[in-house]
Scaffold this motif. Structure first.
Motif, PDB file in Angstrom:
ATOM      1  N   UNK A 203       0.977  -0.726   0.114  1.00 30.70           N
ATOM      2  CA  UNK A 203      -0.303  -0.425   0.082  1.00 30.70           C
ATOM      3  C   UNK A 203       1.269   1.762  -0.219  1.00 30.70           C
ATOM      4  N   UNK A 204       0.863   1.946  -0.765  1.00 37.77           N
ATOM      5  CA  UNK A 204       1.190   3.185  -1.068  1.00 37.77           C
ATOM      6  C   UNK A 204       0.629   4.376  -1.253  1.00 37.77           C
ATOM      7  N   UNK A 205       0.597   5.545  -0.643  1.00 37.67           N
ATOM      8  CA  UNK A 205      -0.377   6.810   0.003  1.00 37.67           C
ATOM      9  C   UNK A 205       0.250   7.959  -0.871  1.00 37.67           C
TER      10      UNK A 205
ATOM     11  N   UNK B  22      -2.286  20.254  16.675  1.00 37.65           N
ATOM     12  CA  UNK B  22      -2.006  19.799  15.370  1.00 37.65           C
ATOM     13  C   UNK B  22      -2.478  20.244  13.985  1.00 37.65           C
ATOM     14  N   UNK B  23      -0.983  19.964  13.620  1.00 35.86           N
ATOM     15  CA  UNK B  23      -0.963  20.211  12.356  1.00 35.86           C
ATOM     16  C   UNK B  23      -1.447  19.601  10.840  1.00 35.86           C
ATOM     17  N   UNK B  24      -2.564  20.266  10.329  1.00 37.90           N
ATOM     18  CA  UNK B  24      -3.416  19.554   9.517  1.00 37.90           C
ATOM     19  C   UNK B  24      -2.678  18.012   8.563  1.00 37.90           C
ATOM     20  N   UNK B  25      -2.134  18.700   8.282  1.00 36.15           N
ATOM     21  CA  UNK B  25      -0.985  17.695   7.374  1.00 36.15           C
ATOM     22  C   UNK B  25      -1.356  15.900   8.466  1.00 36.15           C
ATOM     23  N   UNK B  26      -0.861  16.226   9.221  1.00 37.99           N
ATOM     24  CA  UNK B  26       0.027  15.185  10.862  1.00 37.99           C
ATOM     25  C   UNK B  26      -1.349  14.369  10.702  1.00 37.99           C
ATOM     26  N   UNK B  27      -2.793  15.231  10.436  1.00 36.24           N
ATOM     27  CA  UNK B  27      -3.905  13.766  10.557  1.00 36.24           C
ATOM     28  C   UNK B  27      -4.530  12.781   9.505  1.00 36.24           C
ATOM     29  N   UNK B  28      -3.463  13.364   8.684  1.00 34.43           N
ATOM     30  CA  UNK B  28      -3.772  12.425   6.765  1.00 34.43           C
ATOM     31  C   UNK B  28      -2.483  11.877   6.993  1.00 34.43           C
ATOM     32  N   UNK B  29      -1.069  12.160   7.491  1.00 32.08           N
ATOM     33  CA  UNK B  29       0.067  10.613   7.457  1.00 32.08           C
ATOM     34  C   UNK B  29      -0.298   9.902   8.717  1.00 32.08           C
ATOM     35  N   UNK B  30      -0.801  10.216   9.610  1.00 34.27           N
ATOM     36  CA  UNK B  30      -1.177   9.014  10.651  1.00 34.27           C
ATOM     37  C   UNK B  30      -2.247   9.104  10.579  1.00 34.27           C
ATOM     38  N   UNK B  31      -3.358   9.121   9.465  1.00 34.32           N
ATOM     39  CA  UNK B  31      -4.502   8.127   9.439  1.00 34.32           C
ATOM     40  C   UNK B  31      -3.642   7.229   7.701  1.00 34.32           C
TER      41      UNK B  31
ATOM     42  N   UNK C 166      -0.984   6.063   7.702  1.00 35.29           N
ATOM     43  CA  UNK C 166       0.354   4.635   8.586  1.00 35.29           C
ATOM     44  C   UNK C 166      -0.916   4.115   9.066  1.00 35.29           C
ATOM     45  N   UNK C 167      -1.967   4.027  10.085  1.00 34.12           N
ATOM     46  CA  UNK C 167      -3.204   3.070  10.632  1.00 34.12           C
ATOM     47  C   UNK C 167      -4.047   2.600   9.259  1.00 34.12           C
ATOM     48  N   UNK C 168      -3.929   2.858   8.529  1.00 34.32           N
ATOM     49  CA  UNK C 168      -4.525   2.768   6.889  1.00 34.32           C
ATOM     50  C   UNK C 168      -3.190   1.103   6.280  1.00 34.32           C
ATOM     51  N   UNK C 169      -1.879   0.705   7.523  1.00 36.35           N
ATOM     52  CA  UNK C 169      -1.139   0.366   6.493  1.00 36.35           C
ATOM     53  C   UNK C 169      -0.170   0.264   5.526  1.00 36.35           C
ATOM     54  N   UNK C 170      -0.125   1.826   5.024  1.00 37.48           N
ATOM     55  CA  UNK C 170       0.882   2.306   3.967  1.00 37.48           C
ATOM     56  C   UNK C 170       1.975   2.006   4.774  1.00 37.48           C
ATOM     57  N   UNK C 171       3.092   0.972   3.631  1.00 38.35           N
ATOM     58  CA  UNK C 171       4.661   1.415   3.396  1.00 38.35           C
ATOM     59  C   UNK C 171       5.290   2.132   2.988  1.00 38.35           C
ATOM     60  N   UNK C 172       4.826   2.876   2.545  1.00 37.85           N
ATOM     61  CA  UNK C 172       4.841   3.787   1.172  1.00 37.85           C
ATOM     62  C   UNK C 172       3.983   5.320   2.027  1.00 37.85           C
ATOM     63  N   UNK C 173       5.128   6.202   2.166  1.00 33.28           N
ATOM     64  CA  UNK C 173       3.980   7.742   1.730  1.00 33.28           C
ATOM     65  C   UNK C 173       4.667   8.559   0.700  1.00 33.28           C
ATOM     66  N   UNK C 174       4.107   8.827   0.167  1.00 35.71           N
ATOM     67  CA  UNK C 174       4.906   9.661  -1.011  1.00 35.71           C
ATOM     68  C   UNK C 174       3.728  10.736  -0.820  1.00 35.71           C
ATOM     69  N   UNK C 175       4.666  12.235  -0.978  1.00 34.53           N
ATOM     70  CA  UNK C 175       4.536  13.372  -0.592  1.00 34.53           C
ATOM     71  C   UNK C 175       4.502  15.032  -2.069  1.00 34.53           C
ATOM     72  N   UNK C 176       3.642  15.107  -2.540  1.00 37.97           N
ATOM     73  CA  UNK C 176       3.937  16.332  -3.591  1.00 37.97           C
ATOM     74  C   UNK C 176       3.839  17.639  -3.111  1.00 37.97           C
ATOM     75  N   UNK C 177       4.862  18.316  -3.002  1.00 38.89           N
ATOM     76  CA  UNK C 177       4.915  18.864  -2.120  1.00 38.89           C
ATOM     77  C   UNK C 177       5.122  21.178  -3.046  1.00 38.89           C
ATOM     78  N   UNK C 178       4.808  21.962  -2.503  1.00 40.52           N
ATOM     79  CA  UNK C 178       5.157  22.805  -3.358  1.00 40.52           C
ATOM     80  C   UNK C 178       6.605  23.700  -2.645  1.00 40.52           C
ATOM     81  N   UNK C 179       6.304  24.843  -3.722  1.00 37.15           N
ATOM     82  CA  UNK C 179       7.155  26.218  -3.192  1.00 37.15           C
ATOM     83  C   UNK C 179       8.107  26.450  -1.956  1.00 37.15           C
ATOM     84  N   UNK C 180       7.278  26.557  -0.642  1.00 37.65           N
ATOM     85  CA  UNK C 180       6.805  26.788   0.315  1.00 37.65           C
ATOM     86  C   UNK C 180       6.507  25.290   1.470  1.00 37.65           C
TER      87      UNK C 180
END
Length: 82
Positions: free
Chosen positions: A4-6, A31-40, A42-56
């Motif tokens: 599972x890749x998120x 808690x930062x908004x993104x932290x809730x998503x990251x935590x979810x 990981x709890x769903x069983x994602x073994x790899x997390x990919x984040x697409x980020x902008x300039x800041x």
């Protein structure tokens, strides 16, 4: 067994929030908004997390787990374009 890749699309600057803090770093219940998503993911069983980020993205990178794959969106066109 399949892996599972998120993917988290967090490249928007959040200018509509009229704040110098990146949109996804804003806090909800101390808690930062993104932290809730990251935590979810990981709890769903994602073994790899990919984040697409902008300039800041420096504040967002600090919130990501150390093994997160970070991709950068060159033009700030928002998460919808990521």
């Amino acid at each position: 067994m399949q892996e599972l890749i998120a993917f988290i699309l967090a490249s928007s600057e959040g200018t509509d929030m009229k704040s110098s803090v990146p949109q996804y770093a804003h806090e909800i219940c101390e808690q930062a908004m993104i932290s809730y998503v990251i935590e979810a993911t990981l709890q769903a069983g994602s073994s790899t997390l990919v984040m697409v980020l902008g300039q800041k993205s420096d504040q967002i990178k600090k919130l990501a787990p150390s093994n997160t794959v970070i991709l950068h969106q060159d033009k700030d066109l928002g998460s919808g374009n990521a």
